[in-house]
Design a protein around this motif. Structure first.
Motif, PDB file in Angstrom:
ATOM      1  N   VAL A 621      -6.089  11.709  -6.033  1.00 47.23           N
ATOM      2  CA  VAL A 621      -5.510  12.927  -6.609  1.00 47.23           C
ATOM      3  C   VAL A 621      -5.517  14.061  -5.587  1.00 47.23           C
ATOM      4  N   SER A 622      -6.677  14.268  -4.941  1.00 45.06           N
ATOM      5  CA  SER A 622      -6.808  15.401  -4.027  1.00 45.06           C
ATOM      6  C   SER A 622      -6.337  15.090  -2.618  1.00 45.06           C
ATOM      7  N   GLY A 623      -6.081  13.824  -2.316  1.00 43.81           N
ATOM      8  CA  GLY A 623      -5.663  13.462  -0.977  1.00 43.81           C
ATOM      9  C   GLY A 623      -4.199  13.751  -0.726  1.00 43.81           C
ATOM     10  N   PRO A 624      -3.754  13.506   0.495  1.00 45.74           N
ATOM     11  CA  PRO A 624      -2.349  13.750   0.817  1.00 45.74           C
ATOM     12  C   PRO A 624      -1.461  12.736   0.115  1.00 45.74           C
ATOM     13  N   PRO A 625      -0.204  13.079  -0.141  1.00 49.37           N
ATOM     14  CA  PRO A 625       0.719  12.091  -0.703  1.00 49.37           C
ATOM     15  C   PRO A 625       0.835  10.895   0.236  1.00 49.37           C
ATOM     16  N   PRO A 626       0.986   9.711  -0.307  1.00 48.34           N
ATOM     17  CA  PRO A 626       1.117   8.530   0.561  1.00 48.34           C
ATOM     18  C   PRO A 626       2.405   8.573   1.360  1.00 48.34           C
ATOM     19  N   ALA A 627       2.513   7.653   2.314  1.00 39.58           N
ATOM     20  CA  ALA A 627       3.730   7.568   3.125  1.00 39.58           C
ATOM     21  C   ALA A 627       4.934   7.352   2.221  1.00 39.58           C
ATOM     22  N   GLN A 628       5.991   8.098   2.496  1.00 42.49           N
ATOM     23  CA  GLN A 628       7.205   8.017   1.697  1.00 42.49           C
ATOM     24  C   GLN A 628       8.230   7.064   2.302  1.00 42.49           C
ATOM     25  N   ALA A 629       7.900   6.477   3.447  1.00 46.18           N
ATOM     26  CA  ALA A 629       8.782   5.522   4.100  1.00 46.18           C
ATOM     27  C   ALA A 629       7.935   4.600   4.960  1.00 46.18           C
ATOM     28  N   TRP A 630       8.470   3.458   5.276  1.00 52.07           N
ATOM     29  CA  TRP A 630       7.737   2.392   5.966  1.00 52.07           C
ATOM     30  C   TRP A 630       7.669   2.658   7.464  1.00 52.07           C
ATOM     31  N   TRP A 631       6.732   1.971   8.123  1.00 49.35           N
ATOM     32  CA  TRP A 631       6.643   1.957   9.583  1.00 49.35           C
ATOM     33  C   TRP A 631       6.271   0.548  10.015  1.00 49.35           C
ATOM     34  N   ASP A 632       6.975   0.013  10.974  1.00 49.00           N
ATOM     35  CA  ASP A 632       6.817  -1.384  11.372  1.00 49.00           C
ATOM     36  C   ASP A 632       5.638  -1.555  12.320  1.00 49.00           C
ATOM     37  N   VAL A 633       4.559  -2.143  11.795  1.00 52.31           N
ATOM     38  CA  VAL A 633       3.444  -2.619  12.616  1.00 52.31           C
ATOM     39  C   VAL A 633       3.286  -4.098  12.267  1.00 52.31           C
ATOM     40  N   PRO A 634       3.747  -5.010  13.122  1.00 50.70           N
ATOM     41  CA  PRO A 634       3.773  -6.433  12.768  1.00 50.70           C
ATOM     42  C   PRO A 634       2.397  -6.952  12.356  1.00 50.70           C
ATOM     43  N   VAL A 635       2.393  -7.756  11.306  1.00 48.44           N
ATOM     44  CA  VAL A 635       1.175  -8.318  10.726  1.00 48.44           C
ATOM     45  C   VAL A 635       1.089  -9.791  11.106  1.00 48.44           C
ATOM     46  N   ALA A 636      -0.124 -10.270  11.288  1.00 43.87           N
ATOM     47  CA  ALA A 636      -0.336 -11.665  11.685  1.00 43.87           C
ATOM     48  C   ALA A 636       0.444 -12.620  10.785  1.00 43.87           C
ATOM     49  N   GLU A 637       1.243 -13.480  11.407  1.00 42.11           N
ATOM     50  CA  GLU A 637       2.076 -14.401  10.632  1.00 42.11           C
ATOM     51  C   GLU A 637       1.255 -15.545  10.047  1.00 42.11           C
ATOM     52  N   THR A 638       0.174 -15.910  10.717  1.00 38.08           N
ATOM     53  CA  THR A 638      -0.753 -16.903  10.179  1.00 38.08           C
ATOM     54  C   THR A 638      -2.144 -16.297  10.182  1.00 38.08           C
ATOM     55  N   ALA A 639      -2.879 -16.486   9.116  1.00 39.01           N
ATOM     56  CA  ALA A 639      -4.233 -15.937   9.003  1.00 39.01           C
ATOM     57  C   ALA A 639      -4.979 -16.683   7.917  1.00 39.01           C
TER      58      ALA A 639
END
Length: 662
Positions: A621-639
């Motif tokens: 509630v008191s924190g900043p609004p979350p990101a309103q758009a995406w940002w590409d940081v590639p995630v491990a394809e296998t894990a």
């Protein structure tokens, strides 16, 4: 009778070392734009070692009295007061470049600083600062020492030996991050190189870091220099107007748009085009979103301002971007934060019009290019549209102004401090500062979670209040950059007028990267206001790490636990005591009320002052609004770990929305 030059027969000469000639030349270079004239290189930062102490160091003594200057145009020495070269003493080579960049940005790119270092580590420490300057299109002149041109002993101290190339030194690391690079292996080679260096520094379409590598033997070598080399020279800063064909194509694109959106970039500030932009929006009612570099192009309370755009943008700006049919970029690089990694501009019919002084940028996103100075281009568009009756639909204007009002309610909620005895959250710190500052204040930041909060929430009150370096997002930029801004402000206002309040906002991670120039602020008695937010780690990357399945690994500042991880108690690091040990007056705050008082006291302080506060982790509630758009940081394809598997599923969903704009 004076000797004459062999290069220019009949021309009188002056016998100087290469270093002395370079300093004398630099002191006589000026920029001119819109009838305003100022020194192009108004001061030189330096840390001396064997690679520059007897060359540039001795030349700076010749050019002045050896004392630190204010970055202005005064002083005495050979050639008269107007041609003195003030010297500024730094503590870290990278930080000196950051200070020079802060000065150049605050000076509107019309005045810059030089930075001299020794060879070896002094030179390689310049690389990060040079990259930052070039990426942000800001001028700085780098003068690193270099190994002997004559090679009397090989290798010399700190020389990099390259088996396949005898002419390579560590200074070649600066080539890819410089807009112009030259190595001065003979004194007479300085003449064309120096002129080319000034051309690049003063060219708004080409500017960035410029490097003149100076072998230490050549620095000290004497030569009979043509007196013409030391004549005052004015470098006119162009305002190129748009091509008539491109202008008419741009007018047609604007007139056919039903949901246009302006993306204001740093080029508006560099061109001093804020008033021209305001006139354009008054005529057309097109809303204006801003990049990090462009924030402040319009005041926060201007009806057309819809706030930051992209991954760190407002809900208002990002929703307009998703539905826009024409995106009008002005002086922006369209980085991945602005475009949400190619997912933000979602309208199938969207097209781009890009007003930029460089053709390289103007053609990005397959845009309709309008290659021109931002002010000149906006003036041309405004005039061309004036007689053709274009204005956005009133319903569109009502839509974005209503959405802006709703976003302001979210800002107020983030800034609210219901319990004055509680430890403040980061956004509450910004809210307390927001309530204190006026249009005179300047905020400087570069990295961590603060740029995101500032881009979404900060209410910019003047064209230069918001100084967030997000082209390179370099931790450690803030403190030296604030010094550069203070020097630029002092040069503009004069010694008898108080400097504007300049705030360097840093987290504990950034502070530990580069606190060295606190000593410089103390030495120069500059009224730096340093605000340290202690949250015991890399909060921004910690949050990102959690979101991409890396589970916050390596982002907290904590003791090792029994299993070898970093989940123990917070480290007993006292950054306030550290800042005090470097000479700052430190005000500690533990509650909201304490912080309100400390910020006010720091703002009124006449000397360098630090406010230190430990921040509380905000709730949803008191924190900043979350990101309103995406940002590409590639995630491990296998894990094998569930967090990474889940994060990859979300990544695949988001990346499917990316498109190429053709």
């Amino acid at each position: 009778m004076s000797p004459t030059s062999s290069a220019n027969p009949g021309c009188p000469t002056r016998r100087l070392t290469t270093a002395q000639a370079l300093v004398a030349f630099l002191a006589r270079q000026y920029t001119e734009r819109d009838g305003r004239r100022q020194r192009l290189i108004s001061a030189t930062w330096g840390i001396f070692g064997h690679g520059n102490v007897a060359g540039i160091g001795q030349a700076l003594v010749e050019a002045g009295d050896g004392r630190s200057g204010d970055g202005g145009n005064g002083g005495a020495g050979s050639g008269g007061a107007a041609h003195r070269m003030p010297y500024l003493q730094g503590r870290n080579e990278q930080a000196m470049v950051h200070a020079a960049v802060g000065y150049a940005r605050q000076s509107g790119r019309l005045s810059a600083h030089a930075v001299t270092t020794s060879i070896g580590p002094g030179a390689t420490n310049l690389v990060t600062g040079a990259a930052l300057a070039t990426i942000n299109r800001l001028p700085v002149l780098l003068l690193p020492g270099d190994t002997f041109a004559t090679r009397p002993a090989d290798p010399v101290l700190q020389q990099l030996e390259v088996e396949y190339a005898g002419d390579v030194s560590v200074n070649d690391c600066l080539r890819p991050v410089s807009r112009y690079f030259d190595r001065i292996t003979r004194p007479e080679a300085l003449i064309p190189a120096a002129l080319q260096a000034m051309r690049v520094l003063a060219d708004p379409a080409a500017t960035g870091a410029v490097t003149l590598a100076l072998p230490q033997d050549v620095q000290a070598e004497a030569y009979d220099w043509p007196e013409e080399f030391f004549a005052e020279r004015d470098w006119h800063v162009r305002r190129p107007a748009p091509d008539a064909h491109e202008r008419e194509a741009a007018v047609r694109a604007v007139r056919s748009a039903r949901r246009p959106l302006i993306v204001a970039g740093g080029g508006i500030r560099h061109s001093a085009a804020e008033e021209t932009l305001a006139a354009f929006t008054a005529a057309t009612r097109i809303p204006v979103a801003s990049t990090q570099a462009g924030k402040g192009a319009l005041r926060h309370d201007h009806p057309a301002d819809v706030g930051g755009i992209g991954h760190t943008g407002t809900a208002t700006a990002d929703e307009l971007a998703r539905t826009a049919d024409l995106v009008i970029g002005i002086g922006t690089r369209f980085s991945d934060f602005t475009t949400a990694s190619g997912t933000l501009f979602a309208n199938p019919a969207v097209r781009f019009l890009h007003l930029n002084i460089t053709g390289f940028d103007a053609h990005k996103l397959a845009a309709l290019p309008l290659v021109a100075d931002a002010r000149a281009g906006l003036e041309a568009l405004t005039a061309a549209l004036a007689g053709r009756g274009y204005r956005v639909d009133p319903a569109y204007e009502t839509e974005y102004t209503g959405a802006k009002e709703a976003w302001e309610e979210r800002v107020e909620a983030s800034f609210a401090t219901p319990d004055p005895t509680a430890r403040p959250t980061q956004t509450q710190v910004l809210g307390l500062l927001d309530a204190l500052v006026t249009e005179d204040d300047i905020l400087i930041n570069a990295a961590g979670s603060l740029p995101g909060d500032l881009h979404k929430l900060w209410r910019t009150r003047s064209r230069d209040q918001y100084h967030v370096e997000y082209g390179y997002s370099c931790m450690g930029y803030e403190i030296p950059a604030a010094i550069g801004v203070l020097l630029a402000d002092g040069a503009r206002t004069g010694p008898d007028r108080p400097r504007r309040p300049v705030w360097a906002l840093v987290g504990d991670g950034t502070y530990l990267m580069n606190p060295t120039e606190i000593v410089t602020a103390v030495q120069e008695n500059l009224p730096l206001k340093l605000l340290i937010l202690q949250n015991h780690g890399y909060a921004s990357i910690g949050g990102l790490s959690e979101s991409v399945g890396a589970e916050g690994f390596g982002t907290a500042y904590r003791h090792r636990d029994a299993d070898g991880g970093f989940t123990g108690p917070p480290l007993p690091v006292d950054l306030a005591a550290n800042a005090a040990s470097l000479g700052l007056r430190v005000l500690r705050a533990t509650t909201v009320d304490d912080l309100r008082t400390a910020l006010s006291e720091a703002r009124d302080a006449g000397g360098p002052t630090c406010v230190y506060v430990e921040t509380e982790t905000p709730d949803t509630v008191s924190g900043p609004p979350p990101a309103q758009a995406w940002w590409d940081v590639p995630v491990a394809e296998t894990a094998s770990r569930p967090a990474a598997v889940k994060a990859r599923e979300e990544y695949d969903r988001q990346v499917a929305a990316r498109r190429r704009h053709l």
